[in-house]
Design a protein around this motif. Sequence first.
Motif, PDB file in Angstrom:
ATOM      1  N   TRP A   1       0.810  -1.206   0.000  1.00 12.18           N
ATOM      2  CA  TRP A   1       0.000   0.000   0.000  1.00 12.18           C
ATOM      3  C   TRP A   1       0.846   1.261   0.000  1.00 12.18           C
ATOM      4  O   TRP A   1       2.036   1.239   0.284  1.00 12.18           O
ATOM      5  N   THR A   2       0.182   2.366  -0.338  1.00 17.24           N
ATOM      6  CA  THR A   2       0.773   3.688  -0.202  1.00 17.24           C
ATOM      7  C   THR A   2       0.038   4.389   0.930  1.00 17.24           C
ATOM      8  O   THR A   2      -1.122   4.071   1.225  1.00 17.24           O
ATOM      9  N   GLU A   3       0.716   5.339   1.558  1.00 11.77           N
ATOM     10  CA  GLU A   3       0.143   6.093   2.671  1.00 11.77           C
ATOM     11  C   GLU A   3      -0.003   7.556   2.285  1.00 11.77           C
ATOM     12  O   GLU A   3       0.878   8.124   1.649  1.00 11.77           O
ATOM     13  N   GLU A   4      -1.103   8.121   2.720  1.00  9.14           N
ATOM     14  CA  GLU A   4      -1.359   9.542   2.501  1.00  9.14           C
ATOM     15  C   GLU A   4      -1.795  10.136   3.842  1.00  9.14           C
ATOM     16  O   GLU A   4      -2.678   9.590   4.501  1.00  9.14           O
ATOM     17  N   SER A   5      -1.185  11.229   4.234  1.00  7.91           N
ATOM     18  CA  SER A   5      -1.584  11.905   5.464  1.00  7.91           C
ATOM     19  C   SER A   5      -2.910  12.623   5.230  1.00  7.91           C
ATOM     20  O   SER A   5      -3.107  13.255   4.191  1.00  7.91           O
ATOM     21  N   LEU A   6      -3.782  12.509   6.183  1.00  7.89           N
ATOM     22  CA  LEU A   6      -5.048  13.230   6.128  1.00  7.89           C
ATOM     23  C   LEU A   6      -5.054  14.396   7.116  1.00  7.89           C
ATOM     24  O   LEU A   6      -6.105  14.913   7.466  1.00  7.89           O
ATOM     25  N   SER A   7      -3.878  14.815   7.551  1.00  9.22           N
ATOM     26  CA  SER A   7      -3.781  15.878   8.555  1.00  9.22           C
ATOM     27  C   SER A   7      -4.438  17.168   8.092  1.00  9.22           C
ATOM     28  O   SER A   7      -5.113  17.833   8.867  1.00  9.22           O
ATOM     29  N   GLY A   8      -4.256  17.557   6.850  1.00  4.31           N
ATOM     30  CA  GLY A   8      -4.922  18.755   6.322  1.00  4.31           C
ATOM     31  C   GLY A   8      -6.431  18.609   6.379  1.00  4.31           C
ATOM     32  O   GLY A   8      -7.153  19.543   6.719  1.00  4.31           O
ATOM     33  N   HIS A   9      -6.908  17.437   6.066  1.00  4.55           N
ATOM     34  CA  HIS A   9      -8.339  17.142   6.137  1.00  4.55           C
ATOM     35  C   HIS A   9      -8.820  17.268   7.578  1.00  4.55           C
ATOM     36  O   HIS A   9      -9.887  17.787   7.847  1.00  4.55           O
ATOM     37  N   PHE A  10      -8.005  16.835   8.508  1.00  2.00           N
ATOM     38  CA  PHE A  10      -8.315  16.906   9.936  1.00  2.00           C
ATOM     39  C   PHE A  10      -8.490  18.360  10.359  1.00  2.00           C
ATOM     40  O   PHE A  10      -9.431  18.709  11.044  1.00  2.00           O
TER      41      PHE A  10
END
Length: 184
Positions: free
Chosen positions: A163-172
């Motif tokens: 898998w690849t990982e994407e941060s959702l921090s901006g979405h948070f």
Amino acid sequence: LSSGLDEAREWISTECGSTDNLRAIFHLHGEMEFSEWLILLGEFWTDSDNVGVYKDDLIWILREWLDEPETVIPELMDLDEKEAFAQMPEEITIYRGCGPTNKHGLSWSLSREIAARFPFSKRYHTDQPLLLTATISKDRAAALKLGRTEQEIIVIDLPEEAWTEESLSGHFQLQDEHCQLLQT
């Protein structure tokens, strides 16, 4: 407790809650026919809230009883799920919303939007929300679960390099701002 499927269903339905279902099912391992145990596991999967607690035990049991536990396990699906699974393409993209400590979970979704909500929900909240994305052969999926409208795909022991990982921090941050706006 009798070791029959109907009796086991009744016992779990009346005596267990969502956090006890899997513990009860694991208690029944070895007490019933393995194929019936898998059916029971599939029936209560979406009604169980602590799958991660039992992940290692589940993988151990599946490897003990199945030649290839990292493939389709039809007994985990009901008739509608089997029919929907048969209609899926041979390669599927799956998503998992999580935090750094639970990346290796068994539950994925066919929907990016559904998966992206999980790290922000009250039950699964994390301060480091991630979205994992993988493309797998349909035969690599253990089951499709249609309960709770999560479009859930169960994947047994998917290696991290898949898998690849994407941060959702901006979405948070956007969700926090939206919540603050709603509160004012």
